[in-house]
Write an enzyme that holds these catalytic residues in place. Sequence first.
Site, PDB file in Angstrom:
ATOM      1  N   ASP A 101       0.861  -1.182   0.000  1.00  0.00           N
ATOM      2  CA  ASP A 101       0.000   0.000   0.000  1.00  0.00           C
ATOM      3  C   ASP A 101       0.900   1.236   0.000  1.00  0.00           C
ATOM      4  O   ASP A 101       1.776   1.377   0.873  1.00  0.00           O
ATOM      5  CB  ASP A 101      -0.884  -0.001   1.258  1.00  0.00           C
ATOM      6  CG  ASP A 101      -2.251   0.631   1.004  1.00  0.00           C
ATOM      7  OD1 ASP A 101      -3.263   0.093   1.486  1.00  0.00           O
ATOM      8  OD2 ASP A 101      -2.290   1.665   0.299  1.00  0.00           O
ATOM      9  N   ASP A 203      -2.906   4.707  -2.315  1.00  0.00           N
ATOM     10  CA  ASP A 203      -3.919   5.323  -1.466  1.00  0.00           C
ATOM     11  C   ASP A 203      -4.293   6.716  -2.003  1.00  0.00           C
ATOM     12  O   ASP A 203      -3.414   7.545  -2.238  1.00  0.00           O
ATOM     13  CB  ASP A 203      -3.320   5.452  -0.056  1.00  0.00           C
ATOM     14  CG  ASP A 203      -4.353   5.812   0.980  1.00  0.00           C
ATOM     15  OD1 ASP A 203      -5.314   5.047   1.149  1.00  0.00           O
ATOM     16  OD2 ASP A 203      -4.193   6.867   1.631  1.00  0.00           O
ATOM     17  N   GLU A 245      -6.315   4.128  -5.974  1.00  0.00           N
ATOM     18  CA  GLU A 245      -7.610   4.385  -5.333  1.00  0.00           C
ATOM     19  C   GLU A 245      -8.060   5.791  -5.714  1.00  0.00           C
ATOM     20  O   GLU A 245      -7.302   6.755  -5.559  1.00  0.00           O
ATOM     21  CB  GLU A 245      -7.505   4.291  -3.813  1.00  0.00           C
ATOM     22  CG  GLU A 245      -8.836   4.625  -3.118  1.00  0.00           C
ATOM     23  CD  GLU A 245      -8.714   4.879  -1.618  1.00  0.00           C
ATOM     24  OE1 GLU A 245      -7.669   5.370  -1.177  1.00  0.00           O
ATOM     25  OE2 GLU A 245      -9.684   4.585  -0.888  1.00  0.00           O
ATOM     26  N   HIS A 319     -10.971  -2.676   3.615  1.00  0.00           N
ATOM     27  CA  HIS A 319     -10.834  -2.336   5.040  1.00  0.00           C
ATOM     28  C   HIS A 319     -11.626  -1.102   5.432  1.00  0.00           C
ATOM     29  O   HIS A 319     -11.684  -0.739   6.616  1.00  0.00           O
ATOM     30  CB  HIS A 319      -9.349  -2.134   5.361  1.00  0.00           C
ATOM     31  CG  HIS A 319      -8.789  -0.967   4.633  1.00  0.00           C
ATOM     32  ND1 HIS A 319      -8.614  -0.940   3.263  1.00  0.00           N
ATOM     33  CD2 HIS A 319      -8.386   0.236   5.081  1.00  0.00           C
ATOM     34  CE1 HIS A 319      -8.127   0.226   2.899  1.00  0.00           C
ATOM     35  NE2 HIS A 319      -7.976   0.969   3.983  1.00  0.00           N
ATOM     36  N   ASP A 320     -12.227  -0.450   4.440  1.00  0.00           N
ATOM     37  CA  ASP A 320     -13.025   0.756   4.716  1.00  0.00           C
ATOM     38  C   ASP A 320     -14.522   0.502   4.539  1.00  0.00           C
ATOM     39  O   ASP A 320     -15.312   1.450   4.631  1.00  0.00           O
ATOM     40  CB  ASP A 320     -12.650   1.870   3.728  1.00  0.00           C
ATOM     41  CG  ASP A 320     -11.263   2.433   3.954  1.00  0.00           C
ATOM     42  OD1 ASP A 320     -10.696   2.986   2.990  1.00  0.00           O
ATOM     43  OD2 ASP A 320     -10.736   2.306   5.076  1.00  0.00           O
TER      44      ASP A 320
END
Length: 565
Positions: A101, A203, A245, A319-320
């Site tokens: 990430d 990210d 993302e 994870h969100d």
Amino acid sequence: MTDSNTPWWKTATGYQIYPRSFCDSNGDGIGDIPGIVSRLDHLADLGIGFVWLSPVYASPMRDNGYDIADYYAIAPEFGTLDDFDALVAEAAARQIRIVMDLVVNHCSSDHTWFRKACESRDCPEHEYFYWRDPRPDGSPPDDQRACFGGSAWHWVPAIGRYCYCHFGPQQPDLNWHNPALRTEIYNMMNWWLDRGIGGFRMDVIELVGKDIDARHYYEGPDMHRFIQEMHRECLAGRDIVTIGESWSVTPGTALDYCGRDRGELNMVFSFNHIQAAWDPAKGRFGPNLFDLPTHKKILADWQSALAEDGWNSLYLSNHDLPRPVSHYADDGVHRVRSAKMLAAVTYLMKGTPFIFQGEEIGMTNARFERLDQFQDIETLGQFREVMAAGGSVEEFLAGANANARDHARTPVQWTADTWAGFSTSEPWMALNPNYREINVAADRADPDGVFAWYRKLVRLRRALPVVVEGTFEMLLPEHPSVLCYVRTLGPTRLLVLGSYSADPVTLPPAALPEGNWDLLLTNVGDIAHVAIPTSLPPFFAGVWLDVSARKTTPTRQAAESALPS
Ligand code: ISL
Ligand code: CA
């Protein structure tokens, strides 16, 4: 099999690990890298080709690692660089790549860059961040709000200026307009790529080109220029995968990020299908407004936009986000069937699937009764915002219970033993009490479990070129509770059908295309080799191959080899 010049990340399936909640090896209640290594056989059995590893860098963990204090160090609670190298090697021994990430829109306020920046306006690091003077009355330069609540402007008394923080007050945005900062980032990226990682998930990459004076944050004027420079400096010529993302990318802008001749990224994570279920005013903390025809339209638009160029990512969970069976279907009596249906209709579209940890056994949302059970910086920050605006605790709790990021972060449920086999001591975050019934050991013991189904889907992707290369056509676009599409590659056709209804659904006989449809997979009993039913049980899913293709291509045999009994 697909031909040899198909990039590995088009036939592979990805699996996201949120390290804090995956598996704890040393009994401190926090997941760690050796814990991941101890579970690699589970991932190899699933058949995934790469892991998207959420951040493991040194961090004060105010945003659980999305606030990096040292890009060259591993957080001690997760392990050491040696542990990380061992993970890369052990994963490679199982033909699994580790994709890291990359969190470079911002860093942690604990980073030495920011510490130096707060000591003097004259040090080079000061210009690694966005600073603005206060207004005459001392207030922030503008009323921009931060994602996690409060002002986006963080006052630094020692400097007498405000620093821009898009997310939390301890996550200062990095000034990508400073070439010296960009060089620091590229050097760090090459250091990790030279260590043998399989690529990066990037990210909020949409934010790096922002113009804060124009308050143009998303897909800002310089974003593509910076990503193309990053590609030249770090990514070009490497056998890696990159996924950016972006909460603002649309089918109309997607090819600007991942078109084959753009020299930028391989894929994007878009959120159009996610935010379509959010309340326009309350966002993720409002009621769940999921509507299947809207969902289908968005997915079909993305399939169409990237049909000939670029490449889709296929996901419902990360994870969100809340757990899919709870958010889109049924996490009660039809939980297993729902998990299978959602996976089949999502992962057999054209694109690369991304499974989120625990999804492969149908983990569900937790049940949070009190606010103090939430730990996520965004949940707690937005609660303060809602209360300050006169909102009600009950309303906020209802929204958070449906959609808070915390649901994805309860520890993975490995066994029915104490602490769910996640740890030998109390985990950092409460387990979902249903771990006694829903866990990897129990599900994998069931040949008809969720894991077995996911395993078949992953193998089907590898065995049938139509899954990777076939065209996509949405059928029954307006049907309120059925998602159905056909994939076509030459004479081969694959039909995928799922019902989102808790009640039986009857399809009009003429609804589906002509064909000699032979059943490959179904989540309801073993209805072997029958034509497509027009009466669908609740949360039914089925996958058929048009056997009229059988005479011309070995697709049936390939499919059967992928679907061990
Ligand atoms: O919902 C959101 C935006 O509308 C937020 O959850 C979040 O800001 C957004 O999803 C971006 O997420 C990424 O960046 C954040 C980090 O907290 C998330 O975990 C990460 O996925 C800041 O790094
Ligand atoms: Ca640990």
